[in-house]
Design a protein around this motif. Structure first.
Motif, PDB file in Angstrom:
ATOM      1  N   ILE A  70       0.836  -1.200   0.000  1.00 39.09           N
ATOM      2  CA  ILE A  70       0.000   0.000   0.000  1.00 39.09           C
ATOM      3  C   ILE A  70       0.874   1.254   0.000  1.00 39.09           C
ATOM      4  N   SER A  71       1.921   1.236   0.811  1.00 43.62           N
ATOM      5  CA  SER A  71       2.826   2.377   0.880  1.00 43.62           C
ATOM      6  C   SER A  71       3.480   2.657  -0.471  1.00 43.62           C
ATOM      7  N   SER A  72       3.887   1.583  -1.168  1.00 41.81           N
ATOM      8  CA  SER A  72       4.499   1.748  -2.490  1.00 41.81           C
ATOM      9  C   SER A  72       3.515   2.359  -3.484  1.00 41.81           C
ATOM     10  N   LEU A  73       2.265   1.913  -3.424  1.00 41.42           N
ATOM     11  CA  LEU A  73       1.243   2.488  -4.304  1.00 41.42           C
ATOM     12  C   LEU A  73       1.036   3.968  -4.009  1.00 41.42           C
ATOM     13  N   GLU A  74       0.945   4.311  -2.739  1.00 41.03           N
ATOM     14  CA  GLU A  74       0.716   5.709  -2.368  1.00 41.03           C
ATOM     15  C   GLU A  74       1.870   6.603  -2.810  1.00 41.03           C
ATOM     16  N   LYS A  75       3.096   6.113  -2.671  1.00 38.05           N
ATOM     17  CA  LYS A  75       4.254   6.892  -3.096  1.00 38.05           C
ATOM     18  C   LYS A  75       4.285   7.050  -4.612  1.00 38.05           C
ATOM     19  N   GLU A  76       3.995   5.973  -5.327  1.00 37.44           N
ATOM     20  CA  GLU A  76       4.039   6.031  -6.791  1.00 37.44           C
ATOM     21  C   GLU A  76       2.970   6.953  -7.357  1.00 37.44           C
ATOM     22  N   LEU A  77       1.762   6.880  -6.771  1.00 39.12           N
ATOM     23  CA  LEU A  77       0.647   7.685  -7.267  1.00 39.12           C
ATOM     24  C   LEU A  77       0.580   9.062  -6.606  1.00 39.12           C
TER      25      LEU A  77
ATOM     26  N   VAL B 233      -0.602   9.923  -3.708  1.00 43.82           N
ATOM     27  CA  VAL B 233      -1.914  10.176  -3.107  1.00 43.82           C
ATOM     28  C   VAL B 233      -2.014   9.392  -1.802  1.00 43.82           C
ATOM     29  N   ARG B 234      -2.991   9.734  -1.000  1.00 41.05           N
ATOM     30  CA  ARG B 234      -3.322   8.961   0.195  1.00 41.05           C
ATOM     31  C   ARG B 234      -4.530   8.101  -0.137  1.00 41.05           C
ATOM     32  N   LEU B 235      -4.376   6.788  -0.019  1.00 42.99           N
ATOM     33  CA  LEU B 235      -5.436   5.872  -0.447  1.00 42.99           C
ATOM     34  C   LEU B 235      -6.410   5.522   0.669  1.00 42.99           C
ATOM     35  N   PHE B 236      -5.937   5.540   1.919  1.00 40.80           N
ATOM     36  CA  PHE B 236      -6.796   5.145   3.034  1.00 40.80           C
ATOM     37  C   PHE B 236      -6.788   6.198   4.131  1.00 40.80           C
ATOM     38  N   ILE B 237      -7.919   6.316   4.797  1.00 41.48           N
ATOM     39  CA  ILE B 237      -8.029   7.116   6.017  1.00 41.48           C
ATOM     40  C   ILE B 237      -8.014   6.134   7.177  1.00 41.48           C
ATOM     41  N   ARG B 238      -6.992   6.230   8.016  1.00 39.48           N
ATOM     42  CA  ARG B 238      -6.791   5.243   9.069  1.00 39.48           C
ATOM     43  C   ARG B 238      -7.217   5.796  10.424  1.00 39.48           C
ATOM     44  N   ASN B 239      -7.863   4.943  11.230  1.00 34.85           N
ATOM     45  CA  ASN B 239      -8.089   5.248  12.635  1.00 34.85           C
ATOM     46  C   ASN B 239      -7.780   4.014  13.454  1.00 34.85           C
ATOM     47  N   THR B 240      -8.039   4.046  14.732  1.00 36.64           N
ATOM     48  CA  THR B 240      -7.624   2.939  15.602  1.00 36.64           C
ATOM     49  C   THR B 240      -8.397   1.650  15.361  1.00 36.64           C
ATOM     50  N   LYS B 241      -9.568   1.725  14.767  1.00 38.90           N
ATOM     51  CA  LYS B 241     -10.409   0.538  14.626  1.00 38.90           C
ATOM     52  C   LYS B 241     -10.462  -0.009  13.198  1.00 38.90           C
ATOM     53  N   GLU B 242     -10.391   0.874  12.197  1.00 41.07           N
ATOM     54  CA  GLU B 242     -10.544   0.402  10.821  1.00 41.07           C
ATOM     55  C   GLU B 242      -9.899   1.377   9.861  1.00 41.07           C
ATOM     56  N   VAL B 243      -9.857   0.966   8.615  1.00 42.69           N
ATOM     57  CA  VAL B 243      -9.385   1.863   7.555  1.00 42.69           C
ATOM     58  C   VAL B 243     -10.511   2.024   6.540  1.00 42.69           C
ATOM     59  N   SER B 244     -10.607   3.197   5.960  1.00 39.26           N
ATOM     60  CA  SER B 244     -11.615   3.456   4.929  1.00 39.26           C
ATOM     61  C   SER B 244     -10.956   4.163   3.760  1.00 39.26           C
ATOM     62  N   LEU B 245     -11.549   4.053   2.599  1.00 35.17           N
ATOM     63  CA  LEU B 245     -10.975   4.621   1.387  1.00 35.17           C
ATOM     64  C   LEU B 245     -11.090   6.150   1.377  1.00 35.17           C
ATOM     65  N   SER B 246     -10.034   6.797   0.941  1.00 39.24           N
ATOM     66  CA  SER B 246     -10.090   8.228   0.668  1.00 39.24           C
ATOM     67  C   SER B 246     -10.786   8.417  -0.684  1.00 39.24           C
ATOM     68  N   ASP B 247     -10.992   9.650  -1.088  1.00 37.71           N
ATOM     69  CA  ASP B 247     -11.608   9.897  -2.397  1.00 37.71           C
ATOM     70  C   ASP B 247     -10.740   9.341  -3.515  1.00 37.71           C
ATOM     71  N   ASP B 248      -9.402   9.545  -3.417  1.00 36.17           N
ATOM     72  CA  ASP B 248      -8.496   8.977  -4.422  1.00 36.17           C
ATOM     73  C   ASP B 248      -8.526   7.449  -4.363  1.00 36.17           C
ATOM     74  N   GLY B 249      -8.639   6.910  -3.152  1.00 33.00           N
ATOM     75  CA  GLY B 249      -8.707   5.467  -2.999  1.00 33.00           C
ATOM     76  C   GLY B 249      -9.933   4.872  -3.658  1.00 33.00           C
ATOM     77  N   LYS B 250     -11.062   5.589  -3.542  1.00 36.46           N
ATOM     78  CA  LYS B 250     -12.296   5.119  -4.181  1.00 36.46           C
ATOM     79  C   LYS B 250     -12.148   5.085  -5.699  1.00 36.46           C
ATOM     80  N   ASP B 251     -11.468   6.097  -6.257  1.00 38.24           N
ATOM     81  CA  ASP B 251     -11.239   6.108  -7.705  1.00 38.24           C
ATOM     82  C   ASP B 251     -10.352   4.952  -8.129  1.00 38.24           C
TER      83      ASP B 251
END
Length: 299
Positions: A36-43, A45-63
């Motif tokens: 995931i980190s490699s994808l974010e660096k290459e693109l 963008v931030r792909l996920f919004i992280r919190n202590t319980k779960e991760v969810s897609l950012s707008d770029d992640g949804k695309d």
């Protein structure tokens, strides 16, 4: 970017968890995070919004998910068309494996292979490393797993796991004291009865090499037994017959044993997948090798 990264991204997106994605893909959580980190660096963008319980897609992640999902679905469609439903139905893949890969590394691969290819049958023969290579050379099996590289004609070795050897002792007051001392040497093993794997075992050959690197010659040791069966060795150690040198994998999570690292040991011996490149690989064997690479995250 590559397909493995996209598969990891899709799995995290659908499960909402890096750990669940790792379990589903038979990878470690750090490997998923690295993809995931490699994808974010290459693109960039931030792909996920992280919190202590779960991760969810950012707008770029949804695309990205919309595109990545199509790619992974196409991959599955290709496999179904050219692998799962091909030619004449059920096949048997034959495997020869030495003790450590057979008991500790193959089960994860077999589970993944079975889930992907439920029509396939698997036959495993557990033997020592030298015999594994012999069966591969003589084309008695499709693939082999061994901790020893023997220079045999036509053999292709693919290292996929680093196996660390250690000195294994019974969990008694005597050895607990040694453990607490945290000594930088293991010269004390010269005064102890030693049980080793049988001649021809990859573990035996690697043990001799590692002990030599630690400044301990085999002539200085009191070898009281050579035993082929690893479980018999561990039971003998627990009962006080002696100490041994085995894979750390064999002693971890085992009650009644203590583990001592070998000073100066390197990062470990290679456990290898081996096949005979002089013969045409069957589709079953080819699929199996690809899954080994996927499970243990090698190119």
């Amino acid at each position: 970017m590559n397909l493995k990264q996209l598969e990891a991204f899709v799995q995290v997106s659908e499960s909402g968890s890096f750990s669940k994605a790792a379990k589903e893909l038979f990878l470690t959580q750090p490997t998923i995070s690295a993809h995931i980190s490699s994808l974010e660096k290459e693109l960039n963008v931030r792909l996920f919004i992280r919190n202590t319980k779960e991760v969810s897609l950012s707008d770029d992640g949804k695309d990205l998910y919309r595109y990545a999902k199509q790619i992974t679905d196409l991959e599955k469609a290709i496999e179904e068309r050219f692998y799962m439903d091909s030619d004449d139905g059920k096949h048997v893949i034959t495997i020869a494996a030495s003790t450590i890969p057979a008991q500790y590394l193959l089960p994860k691969v077999l589970m993944c292979y079975r889930e992907r290819h439920p029509k396939e049958q698997i036959k495993i023969m557990e033997t020592d490393s030298s015999e594994v290579v012999t069966q591969v050379v003589d084309h008695m099996v499709d693939v082999g797993f061994t901790g020893t590289v023997l220079e045999k004609k036509h053999c292709k070795y693919i290292p996929f796991y680093k196996d660390e050897l250690a000195v294994i002792t019974p969990d008694t007051p005597e050895y607990r004291i040694l453990k607490e001392q945290n000594r930088d040497d293991i010269d004390w093993i010269k005064r102890k009865p030693l049980i080793l794997r049988e001649e021809g075992s990859g573990t035996r050959k690697e043990a001799e090499k590692q002990l030599k690197n630690a400044g301990i010659s085999m002539e200085a040791l009191d070898i009281v037994a050579s035993i082929a069966n690893q479980e018999t060795i561990k039971k003998s150690v627990k009962q006080g017959m002696g100490i041994t040198v085995l894979s750390r994998l064999a002693a971890e999570d085992e009650d009644g044993l203590l583990i001592f690292p070998i000073p100066g040991a390197d990062e470990g011996r290679d456990i290898n997948l081996v096949y005979n490149k002089n013969y045409q690989m069957t589709r079953s064997a080819d699929r199996f090798i690809r899954i080994v690479k996927e499970v243990y995250d090698i190119e």
